[in-house]
Design an enzyme around this catalytic site. Structure first.
Site, mmCIF file in Angstrom:
data_model
loop_
_atom_site.group_PDB
_atom_site.id
_atom_site.type_symbol
_atom_site.label_atom_id
_atom_site.label_comp_id
_atom_site.label_asym_id
_atom_site.label_seq_id
_atom_site.Cartn_x
_atom_site.Cartn_y
_atom_site.Cartn_z
ATOM 1 N N GLU A 212 0.868 -1.170 0.000
ATOM 2 C CA GLU A 212 0.000 0.000 0.000
ATOM 3 C C GLU A 212 0.908 1.224 0.000
ATOM 4 O O GLU A 212 1.436 1.611 1.039
ATOM 5 C CB GLU A 212 -0.914 -0.012 1.225
ATOM 6 C CG GLU A 212 -1.885 -1.178 1.270
ATOM 7 C CD GLU A 212 -2.928 -1.130 0.171
ATOM 8 O OE1 GLU A 212 -3.084 -0.052 -0.454
ATOM 9 O OE2 GLU A 212 -3.585 -2.148 -0.074
ATOM 10 N N CYS A 246 -2.152 9.239 2.621
ATOM 11 C CA CYS A 246 -1.723 8.700 1.319
ATOM 12 C C CYS A 246 -2.713 9.001 0.204
ATOM 13 O O CYS A 246 -2.332 9.020 -0.969
ATOM 14 C CB CYS A 246 -1.485 7.197 1.423
ATOM 15 S SG CYS A 246 -2.939 6.254 1.963
#
Length: 458
Positions: A212, A246
């Site tokens: 990720e 993110c």
């Protein structure tokens, strides 16, 4: 923990897994309920650690870390029994009498390496999936958020089965020692540079990975967008956790004629959320450490400063900052910003925006603000991103059954909801045949007649 002790720790977890202890549904449910109890009973201590590390206000700490994980646990508990049922699939005539099914089994011992920006939620949410699938797990919180890491190391052993789930604190030496061990899956959240190191280490053991990562998530604002709503949602999504997210909007693409109106509303939204001096607002977080603050300050100085730029090294404060006049080649456009700086790029329209996005690595998220369903459809169809929102930012993460993950440089694999369970499970294919009927068709000696029948049946 001494890195020299880690091989023994991993071996102990493997013995636990091989004993079958983590496989029963009852064990999985009990561990998930205990984890949920920890989040409720120790919420104040967990939130204080997040406040110490990142200046997170309680609502953001709950929404993105403790409450988010609790909601994930609730969703899994409601559905886990159904997810564990084997899937029946069609069996060809040639393989009758038989039953074909796909059944899930746990992978074994997994490693979860977390980031510093959401130092609890982004290790605990994957852990929910690992437990649900019946695995043993090591979680490695980020040393960059030491209070949060320490809180997890202190509290998790009080609630969870220590023979099956362990916390390892430390920095680079501990992480390197862990990566030298053989795991059955490695789940890493962080930047692409370390992601490559993780993948290289995993390759030595042929260990599957979920990465990720991140990337520069674009936000396109169409000329027909509701600018009041767009501005509020962009400002909220960008400056949530002071931009250290993110999937935060990394830059805005807006039509030239709309840019002044949008900028005016963005400035108003910042003032409405955080007041005239955001440094005094209890709702505006801080940069995680001095090194990251210095990194962000080095990105200023290009383009035109619309608002913000004020900073204070002692309190690790950087004001919500908007830049205009950005073209695409500036330093602020080279890597993911991961902080409260938002560049605005004026474009001629949708076509130029699509070309701009497609000329860069695939982002983790993409946001479109428009009242035209055709514009939204075109942008989603002609660009690639890990996920997307139309007329909102970052909230796609809050839908449990939407798999969350990247594509290309922004990552591989996905989790949340059932996707978490599947990530940490092996889908085993099983054909169960009866011995009552055993036609000689497939056995030698072969003949032209057997070939004709085989062609008919297969």
């Amino acid at each position: 923990m001494n890195p020299a002790d880690l091989p023994g720790l991993v071996a102990g977890l493997r013995r636990c897994f091989e004993s079958g202890r983590t496989r029963p549904l009852e064990w999985r449910v009990e561990q998930l309920r205990r984890l949920d109890a920890m989040l409720a009973e120790r919420e104040e201590a967990l939130h204080q650690a997040l406040r110490d590390d990142l200046g997170k206000p309680p609502l953001e700490a709950w929404a993105a870390e403790t409450g988010f994980t609790s909601l994930e646990i609730g969703h899994v508990l409601r559905n886990l029994r159904a997810w564990l049922r084997p899937d029946r699939v069609w069996t060809p005539v040639a393989h009758q009498l038989g039953v074909s099914r796909v059944q899930r089994e746990p992978l074994g011992v997994v490693l979860i390496i977390g980031p510093w920006n959401y130092p609890m939620g982004l290790v605990l949410a994957p852990l929910v999936g690992a437990i649900a699938a019946g695995n043993c797990a090591i979680i490695k919180p980020s040393e960059v958020a030491p209070r949060s890491s320490g809180a997890l190391a202190e509290l998790l052993p009080r609630y969870l089965d220590q023979d099956a789930i362990r916390v390892v604190e430390g920095g680079v030496p501990e992480t390197q020692a862990l990566l030298a061990e053989r795991f059955d899956h490695i789940f890493y959240t962080g930047n692409g540079t370390v992601g490559r190191i993780v993948m290289e280490a995993a390759a030595k053991h042929l260990t599957p990975v979920t990465l990720e990562l991140g990337g520069k998530s674009p936000c396109f604002v169409d000329r027909d967008a509701d600018l009041e709503v767009a501005a509020r949602r962009i400002v909220w999504g960008k400056f949530f956790n002071a931009g250290q997210t993110c999937v935060a909007p990394d830059y805005i693409l807006v039509e030239k004629s709309t840019e002044p109106l949008l900028l005016d509303r963005i400035v108003q939204a910042i003032r409405s959320f955080y007041g005239e001096d955001p440094q005094q607002s209890p709702d505006y977080p801080r940069i995680v450490n001095e090194r990251h603050l210095a990194r962000l300050l080095a990105l200023l100085g290009e383009g035109e400063l619309v608002t913000g730029g004020q900073h204070d090294a002692r309190s690790r404060y950087l004001a919500p900052t908007i830049l205009r006049g950005i073209k695409g080649g500036e330093r602020v456009m080279q890597d993911e910003i991961f902080g409260p700086i938002l560049p605005v790029i004026a474009v001629e329209g949708m076509e130029q925006a699509i070309d701009f996005v497609n000329a860069r690595p695939k982002p983790l998220a993409l946001y479109v603000f428009t009242e035209s369903s055709e514009t939204a459809r075109q942008i989603l169809a002609r660009t690639s991103s890990g996920g997307a929102c139309v007329n909102d930012c970052i909230t796609h993460l809050a839908v449990p059954e939407l798999p969350f993950g990247g594509v290309g440089a922004s990552g591989m694999g996905a989790y949340h909801g059932r996707a978490s369970f599947e990530t940490f499970s092996h889908r085993k294919s099983v054909l169960d045949r009866s011995t009552v009927f055993d036609p000689p068709l497939r056995y030698p000696p072969y003949s032209a007649k057997k070939l004709r029948w085989a062609k008919r049946l297969l």
